[in-house]
Design a protein around this motif. Structure first.
Motif, PDB file in Angstrom:
ATOM      1  N   SER A  59       0.831  -0.983  -0.159  1.00  0.00           N
ATOM      2  CA  SER A  59      -0.139   0.135  -0.193  1.00  0.00           C
ATOM      3  C   SER A  59       0.957   1.254  -0.042  1.00  0.00           C
ATOM      4  CB  SER A  59      -1.012   0.033   1.255  1.00  0.00           C
ATOM      5  OG  SER A  59      -0.183   0.125   2.330  1.00  0.00           O
ATOM      6  N   GLU A  60       2.207   1.127   0.334  1.00  0.00           N
ATOM      7  CA  GLU A  60       3.020   2.255   0.507  1.00  0.00           C
ATOM      8  C   GLU A  60       3.570   2.395  -1.037  1.00  0.00           C
ATOM      9  OE1 GLU A  60       5.365   3.491   3.619  1.00  0.00           O
ATOM     10  OE2 GLU A  60       4.659   1.763   4.763  1.00  0.00           O
ATOM     11  N   THR A  61       3.450   3.576  -1.610  1.00  0.00           N
ATOM     12  CA  THR A  61       4.091   3.882  -2.792  1.00  0.00           C
ATOM     13  C   THR A  61       4.440   5.330  -2.626  1.00  0.00           C
ATOM     14  OG1 THR A  61       1.919   4.930  -3.974  1.00  0.00           O
ATOM     15  CG2 THR A  61       2.459   2.427  -4.176  1.00  0.00           C
ATOM     16  N   MET A  62       5.540   5.749  -3.579  1.00  0.00           N
ATOM     17  CA  MET A  62       6.065   7.124  -3.426  1.00  0.00           C
ATOM     18  C   MET A  62       6.320   7.324  -4.998  1.00  0.00           C
ATOM     19  SD  MET A  62       9.859   6.334  -2.157  1.00  0.00           S
ATOM     20  CE  MET A  62      10.381   8.115  -2.425  1.00  0.00           C
ATOM     21  N   GLU A  63       6.686   8.760  -5.232  1.00  0.00           N
ATOM     22  CA  GLU A  63       6.950   9.302  -6.224  1.00  0.00           C
ATOM     23  C   GLU A  63       8.397   8.890  -6.634  1.00  0.00           C
ATOM     24  OE1 GLU A  63       7.311  13.383  -8.537  1.00  0.00           O
ATOM     25  OE2 GLU A  63       5.832  13.277  -7.009  1.00  0.00           O
ATOM     26  N   ALA A  64       8.468   8.252  -7.864  1.00  0.00           N
ATOM     27  CA  ALA A  64       9.852   7.646  -8.134  1.00  0.00           C
ATOM     28  C   ALA A  64       9.787   7.455  -9.583  1.00  0.00           C
ATOM     29  CB  ALA A  64      10.363   6.474  -7.347  1.00  0.00           C
ATOM     30  N   HIS A  65      10.631   7.962 -10.510  1.00  0.00           N
ATOM     31  CA  HIS A  65      10.723   7.668 -11.959  1.00  0.00           C
ATOM     32  C   HIS A  65      11.237   6.255 -12.304  1.00  0.00           C
ATOM     33  CE1 HIS A  65      10.724   8.525 -16.264  1.00  0.00           C
ATOM     34  NE2 HIS A  65      12.050   8.070 -15.935  1.00  0.00           N
ATOM     35  N   CYS A  66      10.611   5.357 -12.906  1.00  0.00           N
ATOM     36  CA  CYS A  66      11.024   4.071 -13.201  1.00  0.00           C
ATOM     37  C   CYS A  66      12.114   4.478 -14.144  1.00  0.00           C
ATOM     38  CB  CYS A  66      10.010   3.404 -13.941  1.00  0.00           C
ATOM     39  SG  CYS A  66      10.329   1.817 -14.398  1.00  0.00           S
ATOM     40  N   PRO A  67      13.066   3.665 -14.354  1.00  0.00           N
ATOM     41  CA  PRO A  67      14.468   3.692 -15.083  1.00  0.00           C
ATOM     42  C   PRO A  67      14.308   2.642 -16.193  1.00  0.00           C
ATOM     43  CG  PRO A  67      14.899   2.556 -13.078  1.00  0.00           C
ATOM     44  CD  PRO A  67      13.749   2.857 -12.843  1.00  0.00           C
ATOM     45  N   ALA A  68      13.109   1.831 -16.213  1.00  0.00           N
ATOM     46  CA  ALA A  68      13.014   0.808 -17.397  1.00  0.00           C
ATOM     47  C   ALA A  68      12.717   1.665 -18.711  1.00  0.00           C
ATOM     48  CB  ALA A  68      11.938  -0.204 -17.176  1.00  0.00           C
ATOM     49  N   ASP A  69      13.261   1.031 -19.686  1.00  0.00           N
ATOM     50  CA  ASP A  69      13.156   1.471 -21.163  1.00  0.00           C
ATOM     51  C   ASP A  69      11.619   1.582 -21.659  1.00  0.00           C
ATOM     52  OD1 ASP A  69      15.498   2.492 -21.522  1.00  0.00           O
ATOM     53  OD2 ASP A  69      16.209   0.447 -22.556  1.00  0.00           O
ATOM     54  N   GLY A  70      11.097   2.570 -22.134  1.00  0.00           N
ATOM     55  CA  GLY A  70       9.436   2.630 -22.513  1.00  0.00           C
ATOM     56  C   GLY A  70       8.642   2.710 -21.284  1.00  0.00           C
ATOM     57  N   CYS A  71       9.008   2.652 -20.116  1.00  0.00           N
ATOM     58  CA  CYS A  71       8.088   2.985 -19.208  1.00  0.00           C
ATOM     59  C   CYS A  71       8.038   4.466 -18.355  1.00  0.00           C
ATOM     60  CB  CYS A  71       8.497   2.065 -17.947  1.00  0.00           C
ATOM     61  SG  CYS A  71       7.068   2.142 -16.564  1.00  0.00           S
ATOM     62  N   ASP A  72       6.720   5.066 -18.612  1.00  0.00           N
ATOM     63  CA  ASP A  72       6.994   6.315 -18.275  1.00  0.00           C
ATOM     64  C   ASP A  72       6.378   6.540 -16.656  1.00  0.00           C
ATOM     65  OD1 ASP A  72       7.727   7.373 -20.523  1.00  0.00           O
ATOM     66  OD2 ASP A  72       5.808   7.429 -21.386  1.00  0.00           O
ATOM     67  N   GLY A  73       6.324   5.272 -15.757  1.00  0.00           N
ATOM     68  CA  GLY A  73       5.630   5.349 -14.434  1.00  0.00           C
ATOM     69  C   GLY A  73       6.334   6.042 -13.539  1.00  0.00           C
ATOM     70  N   ASP A  74       5.708   6.725 -13.079  1.00  0.00           N
ATOM     71  CA  ASP A  74       6.115   7.768 -11.911  1.00  0.00           C
ATOM     72  C   ASP A  74       5.851   7.548 -10.375  1.00  0.00           C
ATOM     73  OD1 ASP A  74       3.658   8.321 -11.961  1.00  0.00           O
ATOM     74  OD2 ASP A  74       3.744  10.358 -12.223  1.00  0.00           O
ATOM     75  N   SER A  77       6.390   1.158  -5.308  1.00  0.00           N
ATOM     76  CA  SER A  77       6.181   0.535  -4.013  1.00  0.00           C
ATOM     77  C   SER A  77       7.687   0.335  -3.655  1.00  0.00           C
ATOM     78  CB  SER A  77       5.235  -0.476  -3.992  1.00  0.00           C
ATOM     79  OG  SER A  77       5.963  -1.682  -4.720  1.00  0.00           O
ATOM     80  N   TYR A  78       7.972  -0.018  -2.385  1.00  0.00           N
ATOM     81  CA  TYR A  78       9.314   0.162  -1.740  1.00  0.00           C
ATOM     82  C   TYR A  78       9.390  -0.829  -0.853  1.00  0.00           C
ATOM     83  CZ  TYR A  78       8.693   3.636   1.608  1.00  0.00           C
ATOM     84  OH  TYR A  78       8.175   4.361   2.753  1.00  0.00           O
ATOM     85  N   GLU A  79      10.397  -1.490  -0.557  1.00  0.00           N
ATOM     86  CA  GLU A  79      10.887  -2.208   0.857  1.00  0.00           C
ATOM     87  C   GLU A  79      12.192  -1.925   0.988  1.00  0.00           C
ATOM     88  OE1 GLU A  79      10.334  -6.524   0.463  1.00  0.00           O
ATOM     89  OE2 GLU A  79      10.560  -6.241  -1.951  1.00  0.00           O
ATOM     90  N   MET A  80      12.653  -2.169   2.228  1.00  0.00           N
ATOM     91  CA  MET A  80      14.036  -2.443   2.975  1.00  0.00           C
ATOM     92  C   MET A  80      14.484  -3.597   2.776  1.00  0.00           C
ATOM     93  SD  MET A  80      14.608   0.838   3.137  1.00  0.00           S
ATOM     94  CE  MET A  80      16.145   0.889   3.998  1.00  0.00           C
ATOM     95  N   ARG A  81      15.753  -3.731   2.258  1.00  0.00           N
ATOM     96  CA  ARG A  81      16.033  -5.237   2.179  1.00  0.00           C
ATOM     97  C   ARG A  81      17.655  -5.265   2.700  1.00  0.00           C
ATOM     98  NH1 ARG A  81      14.590  -7.738  -3.740  1.00  0.00           N
ATOM     99  NH2 ARG A  81      12.270  -7.641  -3.442  1.00  0.00           N
ATOM    100  N   PRO A  82      18.082  -6.253   3.556  1.00  0.00           N
ATOM    101  CA  PRO A  82      19.475  -6.120   3.786  1.00  0.00           C
ATOM    102  C   PRO A  82      20.432  -6.248   2.719  1.00  0.00           C
ATOM    103  CG  PRO A  82      18.209  -8.332   4.472  1.00  0.00           C
ATOM    104  CD  PRO A  82      17.427  -7.569   3.774  1.00  0.00           C
ATOM    105  N   LYS A  83      21.423  -5.634   2.745  1.00  0.00           N
ATOM    106  CA  LYS A  83      22.305  -5.725   1.494  1.00  0.00           C
ATOM    107  C   LYS A  83      23.216  -6.966   1.835  1.00  0.00           C
ATOM    108  CE  LYS A  83      25.900  -3.229  -0.850  1.00  0.00           C
ATOM    109  NZ  LYS A  83      26.532  -2.267  -1.238  1.00  0.00           N
ATOM    110  N   PRO A  84      23.338  -7.765   0.611  1.00  0.00           N
ATOM    111  CA  PRO A  84      24.222  -9.057   0.796  1.00  0.00           C
ATOM    112  C   PRO A  84      25.711  -8.868   1.283  1.00  0.00           C
ATOM    113  CG  PRO A  84      22.784  -8.953  -1.183  1.00  0.00           C
ATOM    114  CD  PRO A  84      23.031  -7.486  -0.643  1.00  0.00           C
ATOM    115  N   THR A  94       9.853  -1.122  -6.762  1.00  0.00           N
ATOM    116  CA  THR A  94       9.118  -1.652  -7.771  1.00  0.00           C
ATOM    117  C   THR A  94       8.059  -0.890  -8.535  1.00  0.00           C
ATOM    118  OG1 THR A  94       9.394  -3.886  -6.557  1.00  0.00           O
ATOM    119  CG2 THR A  94       7.773  -3.931  -8.342  1.00  0.00           C
ATOM    120  N   CYS A  95       8.284  -0.681  -9.708  1.00  0.00           N
ATOM    121  CA  CYS A  95       7.357   0.200 -10.482  1.00  0.00           C
ATOM    122  C   CYS A  95       6.044  -0.309 -10.579  1.00  0.00           C
ATOM    123  CB  CYS A  95       8.003   0.329 -11.881  1.00  0.00           C
ATOM    124  SG  CYS A  95       6.941   1.423 -12.747  1.00  0.00           S
ATOM    125  N   VAL A  96       5.005   0.645 -10.158  1.00  0.00           N
ATOM    126  CA  VAL A  96       3.653   0.119 -10.085  1.00  0.00           C
ATOM    127  C   VAL A  96       3.194  -0.021 -11.475  1.00  0.00           C
ATOM    128  CG1 VAL A  96       1.320   1.023  -9.582  1.00  0.00           C
ATOM    129  CG2 VAL A  96       3.287   1.652  -8.122  1.00  0.00           C
TER     130      VAL A  96
END
Length: 105
Positions: A59-74, A77-84, A94-96
């Motif tokens: 349910s938590e989303t934020m404004e973030a521009h998707c870097p994928a080619d051809g996607c204009d998503g802005d 959603s996000y989650e915190m993960r431990p860095k390996p 993750t782009c909505v």
């Protein structure tokens, strides 16, 4: 499985002998004792555990521009993960719109 009486390490079998790889202690194998070590009563294979999609029902989303080619998503959603191999976390987006994932830089 048998453990060494001398050092507590796990032993391996060599013919009719249990041998400790750490201290070299040797003990004779006992077929009756080994039969008691192995049991399959009430054991079952449930297969691989299910993989949970951490972005599903997020349910938590934020404004973030998707870097994928051809996607204009802005929105993403996000989650915190431990860095390996690290001692801190990174934010994974993750782009909505398209589902593309990327980490915060």
């Amino acid at each position: 499985m048998n453990f060494c009486d001398g050092c507590g390490s796990m032993m391996r079998t060599e013919g009719d002998t249990w041998v400790c790889g750490s201290c070299g202690n040797e003990e004779p194998r006992d077929s009756e004792a080994e039969a008691a070590m192995t049991t399959q009563d009430e054991q079952r294979d449930d297969g691989a555990p299910p993989v949970v999609d951490g972005t599903q029902d997020a349910s938590e989303t934020m404004e973030a521009h998707c870097p994928a080619d051809g996607c204009d998503g802005d929105r993403a959603s996000y989650e915190m993960r431990p860095k390996p191999g690290g001692s801190y976390e990174v934010r994974v987006f993750t782009c909505v719109e398209c589902g593309h994932t990327w980490r915060e830089t």
